[in-house]
Write an enzyme that holds these catalytic residues in place. Structure first.
Site, PDB file in Angstrom:
ATOM      1  N   ASP A  71       0.809  -1.213   0.000  1.00  0.00           N
ATOM      2  CA  ASP A  71       0.000   0.000   0.000  1.00  0.00           C
ATOM      3  C   ASP A  71       0.849   1.274   0.000  1.00  0.00           C
ATOM      4  OD1 ASP A  71      -2.361  -1.421  -0.040  1.00  0.00           O
ATOM      5  OD2 ASP A  71      -2.490  -1.521   2.151  1.00  0.00           O
ATOM      6  N   HIS A 117       0.510  -7.987  -0.690  1.00  0.00           N
ATOM      7  CA  HIS A 117      -0.815  -8.557  -0.461  1.00  0.00           C
ATOM      8  C   HIS A 117      -1.695  -8.335  -1.686  1.00  0.00           C
ATOM      9  CE1 HIS A 117      -1.375  -4.322   0.646  1.00  0.00           C
ATOM     10  NE2 HIS A 117      -2.641  -4.481   0.338  1.00  0.00           N
ATOM     11  N   ARG A 131     -10.461   0.203   6.187  1.00  0.00           N
ATOM     12  CA  ARG A 131      -8.995   0.229   6.305  1.00  0.00           C
ATOM     13  C   ARG A 131      -8.468   1.560   6.827  1.00  0.00           C
ATOM     14  NH1 ARG A 131      -5.292   0.432   1.148  1.00  0.00           N
ATOM     15  NH2 ARG A 131      -4.269   2.254   2.003  1.00  0.00           N
TER      16      ARG A 131
HETATM   17  C1  OGA Z   1      -6.172  -2.889   0.953  1.00  0.00           C
HETATM   18  C2  OGA Z   1      -6.274  -4.131   0.207  1.00  0.00           C
HETATM   19  C3  OGA Z   1      -7.297  -6.296   0.280  1.00  0.00           C
HETATM   20  C4  OGA Z   1      -8.620  -6.873   0.668  1.00  0.00           C
HETATM   21  O1  OGA Z   1      -7.085  -2.608   1.748  1.00  0.00           O
HETATM   22  O2  OGA Z   1      -5.175  -2.197   0.810  1.00  0.00           O
HETATM   23  O3  OGA Z   1      -5.490  -4.379  -0.652  1.00  0.00           O
HETATM   24  O4  OGA Z   1      -8.634  -8.080   0.910  1.00  0.00           O
HETATM   25  N1  OGA Z   1      -7.255  -4.933   0.584  1.00  0.00           N
HETATM   26  O5  OGA Z   1      -9.605  -6.135   0.706  1.00  0.00           O
HETATM   27 MN    MN Z   2      -3.819  -2.900  -0.526  1.00  0.00          MN
END
Ligand code: OGA
Ligand code: MN
Length: 282
Positions: free
Chosen positions: A109, A257, A272
């Site tokens: 991120d 991720h 988030r």
């Molecule tokens: C984020 C992302 C993954 C998800 O929030 O930065 O990549 O599983 N999320 O929602």
């Molecule tokens: Mn992300």
């Protein structure tokens, strides 16, 4: 507080803790140590609201403000939601769904910022009833450690150019505005960095890399993609299957991720918060 590893290379689960409450110094130090060691921490059974999430997140440092109105719930919270105001699942061609798809490519991120994010903290508010929407993680520290020495030598001094306009641009109309993109010019970071929490070297690659300084655009991007693939080899990936009210946080300095496929009929809402880094990548 109980720390239980989730995978040989990345991730641990933390139980016997209540994140809705103010954590004492010792408990927080325990979480921070686990975070620096495991890169991904899962906290099951944590029904918290936005204010509590912001308070917990701010223990780790200054928070990033949201950049994209399409996903923002308040100045510090992204609401990653695939439903409309009436609670109906958004159609596949909606800009909000396209915006969410940026998260389906391996990335870390805010790597597109001058000072990239330290951590992200994701709270499951509504998870698919049947299946889908797992979040997958891989360690860029392990990615570096497993590289042959000659490959490490080749990467020395190379700089990745991370650009949000590039990665979001792969998905057509996303609801991100030109003004928002103009505020995020390309950011240059070394492909190998030192992880401040452990002192260990780590790769630093991301789906946001548009090119590599000094290389032809296509060649640079292929190199970045090859390194992402290296870090995310099957046996190195931890797949997190969400439980209701769970919180997962990850270390953006050394972990990749992505969200796995969410079926078009399944509703999913995640909130988030993002902890800003404490300086440029070194
Ligand atoms: C984020 C992302 C993954 C998800 O929030 O930065 O990549 O599983 N999320 O929602
Ligand atoms: Mn992300």
């Amino acid at each position: 507080m109980q720390v239980t590893p989730l995978h040989p290379h990345i991730g641990a689960e933390i139980t016997d803790i209540d994140l809705a409450r103010e954590l004492d110094e010792d408990t927080f130090a325990g979480i921070l140590a686990a975070f620096n060691r495991y890169s991904v921490l899962a906290f099951p059974d944590q029904p918290i609201d936005d204010d509590q999430q912001v308070r917990f997140s701010a223990r780790f440092g200054k928070l990033e403000k949201t950049s994209f109105a399409v996903g923002a719930n308040n100045p510090y919270i992204y609401q990653l939601s695939n439903i409309d105001d009436a609670g109906k699942v958004l159609p596949p061609d909606s800009s909000k769904r396209n915006f969410l798809l940026v998260n389906a490519r391996w990335h870390t991120d805010s790597s597109f910022r001058e000072i990239p994010a330290l951590a992200s903290i994701l709270s499951a508010r509504l998870i698919p009833a049947k299946e889908g929407g797992n979040t997958e993680f891989a360690s860029m520290r392990v990615g570096y450690q497993t590289l042959p020495q000659d490959r490490r030598d080749q990467l020395k001094g190379l700089i990745g150019i991370h650009h949000y306009a590039y990665s979001v641009g792969l998905f057509g109309e996303t609801g991100v505005t030109q003004k928002e993109l103009d505020a995020l010019p390309p950011a240059s970071h070394p492909l190998v960095r030192t992880h401040p929490g452990s002192g260990e070297p780590s790769l630093y690659v991301s789906g946001h890399i548009r090119m590599i300084e000094g290389l032809p655009e296509k060649e640079g991007r292929e190199l970045a993609e090859e390194l992402v693939s290296w870090c995310t080899r099957e046996e190195f990936v931890y797949r997190h299957v969400w439980r209701p009210n769970e919180i997962v946080m990850w270390d953006n300095r050394c972990a990749l991720h992505r969200v796995a496929h969410v079926p078009l009929t399944e509703r999913r809402i995640m909130h988030r918060t993002t902890v800003a880094g404490d300086g440029p990548v070194s």
